[in-house]
Motif scaffolding. Structure first.
Motif, mmCIF file in Angstrom:
data_model
loop_
_atom_site.group_PDB
_atom_site.id
_atom_site.type_symbol
_atom_site.label_atom_id
_atom_site.label_comp_id
_atom_site.label_asym_id
_atom_site.label_seq_id
_atom_site.Cartn_x
_atom_site.Cartn_y
_atom_site.Cartn_z
ATOM 1 N N CYS A 63 47.749 -39.356 -27.865
ATOM 2 C CA CYS A 63 49.120 -38.835 -28.030
ATOM 3 C C CYS A 63 50.153 -39.950 -27.906
ATOM 4 O O CYS A 63 51.139 -39.980 -28.659
ATOM 5 N N VAL A 64 49.929 -40.875 -26.973
ATOM 6 C CA VAL A 64 50.847 -42.009 -26.835
ATOM 7 C C VAL A 64 50.841 -42.842 -28.111
ATOM 8 O O VAL A 64 51.896 -43.236 -28.628
ATOM 9 N N ASP A 90 47.861 -42.422 -16.185
ATOM 10 C CA ASP A 90 47.357 -42.993 -17.434
ATOM 11 C C ASP A 90 48.491 -43.241 -18.430
ATOM 12 O O ASP A 90 48.542 -44.279 -19.091
ATOM 13 N N ILE A 91 49.374 -42.251 -18.560
ATOM 14 C CA ILE A 91 50.496 -42.404 -19.496
ATOM 15 C C ILE A 91 51.387 -43.561 -19.060
ATOM 16 O O ILE A 91 51.812 -44.387 -19.876
ATOM 17 N N PHE A 92 51.658 -43.638 -17.758
ATOM 18 C CA PHE A 92 52.467 -44.746 -17.239
ATOM 19 C C PHE A 92 51.807 -46.087 -17.574
ATOM 20 O O PHE A 92 52.460 -47.006 -18.080
ATOM 21 N N ILE A 99 59.347 -38.729 -19.243
ATOM 22 C CA ILE A 99 59.012 -37.318 -19.410
ATOM 23 C C ILE A 99 57.505 -37.083 -19.298
ATOM 24 O O ILE A 99 57.051 -36.151 -18.619
ATOM 25 N N GLY A 100 56.721 -37.942 -19.955
ATOM 26 C CA GLY A 100 55.271 -37.766 -19.922
ATOM 27 C C GLY A 100 54.701 -37.863 -18.526
ATOM 28 O O GLY A 100 54.013 -36.952 -18.043
ATOM 29 N N SER A 101 54.994 -38.964 -17.838
ATOM 30 C CA SER A 101 54.456 -39.166 -16.487
ATOM 31 C C SER A 101 55.145 -38.260 -15.473
ATOM 32 O O SER A 101 54.492 -37.639 -14.624
#
Length: 498
Positions: free
Chosen positions: A403-404, A264-266, A434-436
């Motif tokens: 958060c993103v 999702d973050i990606f 870092i997130g993904s």
């Protein structure tokens, strides 16, 4: 023909899987484009745009918890008796898919977008939660369930490809700065989703009612006092909590949430990363995402691999592949090589192989979780587990998306601008890495200890059938006892209560 004698054919499997054209397609488009669309064409700040997704999905997550229980008990109602406790929701959900097109109109208020998105999320949950239980309803056989799940994930991969390819072509045709491309894309997919859900309704079936369920239906309904209703609600949440006592489900849920949140973050930052960090157009970003077409043959191969090697090894391949590709994308940002576009296409292609396996594996595992639970509770609670998974998924994606948006805004990202500050660009790139990357590595650690596979599932189901036929628990073999204890997290003496 009795439902238990029905055969899961390839056409039936495809018909069942068509609903995941919506499950895979709608949320791929939302994940990749909605935040970008709202900040670029609607004029929202990153936090305001992300709050729409976050608020709607948190509310929807709570609604989704009750959907599982509603579908588990819907057979008692007139509509459930006529259309099916699961299938009824596919029937009414089909025309409601048209709500999806309203997410992509321009010139409306914040509240319009929030309400439309909230309604679509609830409609999607109303369809997907009962639909996800159907493999457990239609057959008990590992290979037939794998056939259904493989068809589902093949269609999901097709939906993911269409959800990236079609927007890319429309954006390229109408221009990067034309919002009409996004609305037309939403309308096309809304109609397609409605058709697919209706086909799934027509070709699937549910298992025969058990004697206990029939007896419960025949009992006269007794009006409950307020205190009894409060107690029943408390028992419902106790049931949700009881799902975490199943060891295989706990691990499955952690792996699922970590890996999907990484994805999702990606998806959320990738278009921003391409446009602002790599200085390529949004249509080019869509071209990179459209390499998800690789997922079509990969899904078929994964269907064979999961039977032969089990989910744990597929998880390891998926997460390792994706992590290496994310490092590659970050390297392109740092060094800006002359052959940047070619490298990006190679990385995107390989990433999509890993992503496809990531999406494929958890939902091939899920139909076997209720079998593990049955060993402990002697009940069939597919809807309960589907609701808990959906609640977890929607909650984590809401938190991740918000958060993103918050990180983007705090970095100085300016809505609607074609150029961003150095700090905003580095923040976007670091969020991707870092997130993904961190979440993928954590998912890998849990996946390496996951023991539910074809062999262990077969041993567990055989033991359940033996006990159902009045077999003695004293006659259990050492291997079966070890498998049951490993999958359930209970001592063998404490399962299958008398």
């Amino acid at each position: 023909m009795s439902k238990k004698n029905k055969i899961v054919t390839i056409p039936v499997s495809i018909g069942y899987g068509l609903t995941d054209l919506m499950g895979g397609g709608a949320f791929t488009i939302i994940g990749a484009w909605l935040l970008f669309y709202y900040t670029t064409f609607v004029g929202m700040s990153p936090v305001k745009a992300a709050s729409i997704v976050a608020i709607a999905r948190i509310v929807d997550a709570i609604v989704s918890l009750f959907m599982g229980t509603i579908t588990d008990h819907f057979y008692k109602t007139k509509l459930g008796k006529k259309f099916g406790r699961r299938k009824f929701f596919l029937l009414i959900g089909s025309p409601l898919m048209l709500m999806y097109s309203l997410l992509w109109v321009t010139g409306m208020s914040y509240w319009f977008y929030l309400i439309c998105y909230l309604l679509f999320e609830i409609i999607a949950a109303m369809v997907l939660i009962p639909w996800e239980t159907l493999p457990s309803e239609m057959t008990k056989k590992f290979n037939e369930r794998t056939k259904l799940s493989t068809a589902r994930m093949f269609i999901s991969a097709l939906g993911t490809f269409l959800a990236t390819f079609i927007p890319g072509r429309l954006i390229a045709y109408f221009g990067d700065d034309n919002a009409y491309a996004y609305f037309l894309n939403g309308l096309i997919f809304a109609i397609l989703f409605a058709i697919c859900v209706f086909i799934s309704y027509k070709v699937t079936w549910e298992r025969d009612l058990t004697p206990a369920m029939i007896e419960e239906m025949e009992q006269k309904a007794v009006k409950k006092t307020f205190g009894e209703q409060v107690s029943a609600l408390g028992n419902l949440f106790k049931d949700y909590g009881s799902t975490f006592k199943i060891k295989a489900f706990r691990k499955h849920l952690v792996i699922y949430l970590l890996s999907f949140t990484a994805k999702d973050i990606f998806n959320t930052v990738f278009v921003f990363f391409c446009v602002f960090a790599l200085n390529i157009s949004s249509s080019r970003a869509a071209d990179l995402l459209s390499l998800s077409i690789i997922g079509l043959p990969v899904t078929l191969l994964a269907g064979l691999a999961i039977i032969k090697f089990g989910p744990s090894r597929l998880y390891a391949i998926s997460y390792t592949t994706m992590f290496i590709c994310i490092l590659g994308f970050y390297g392109v940002y740092l060094f800006d090589p002359a052959s940047k576009i070619a490298i990006l296409f190679v990385l995107a292609a390989v990433y999509q192989i890993g992503r496809c396996i990531l999406e494929f594996t958890p939902w091939n595992v899920f139909p076997f979780i209720p079998d593990v639970d049955e060993m402990v509770t002697k009940k069939r609670r597919e809807g309960l587990f589907a609701a808990v998974m959906t609640f977890g998924r929607k909650t984590t994606v809401a938190i991740a998306t918000f958060c993103v948006g918050l990180v983007l805004q705090e970095s100085g990202f300016v809505k609607g601008e074609t150029h961003q500050t150095a700090l905003a660009i580095s923040t976007i790139s670091n969020t991707l890495l870092i997130g993904s990357g961190t979440l993928l590595l954590l998912a890998l650690l849990f996946a390496l200890t996951f023991k539910l596979n074809k062999r262990t599932h077969g041993i567990l189901v055989t033991e359940v059938e033996r006990l159902k036929n009045n077999g003695s628990k004293q006659d259990v073999t050492p291997e079966t006892k070890a498998v049951v204890e490993n999958l359930t997290g209970y001592r063998y003496e404490d399962v299958w209560p008398s």
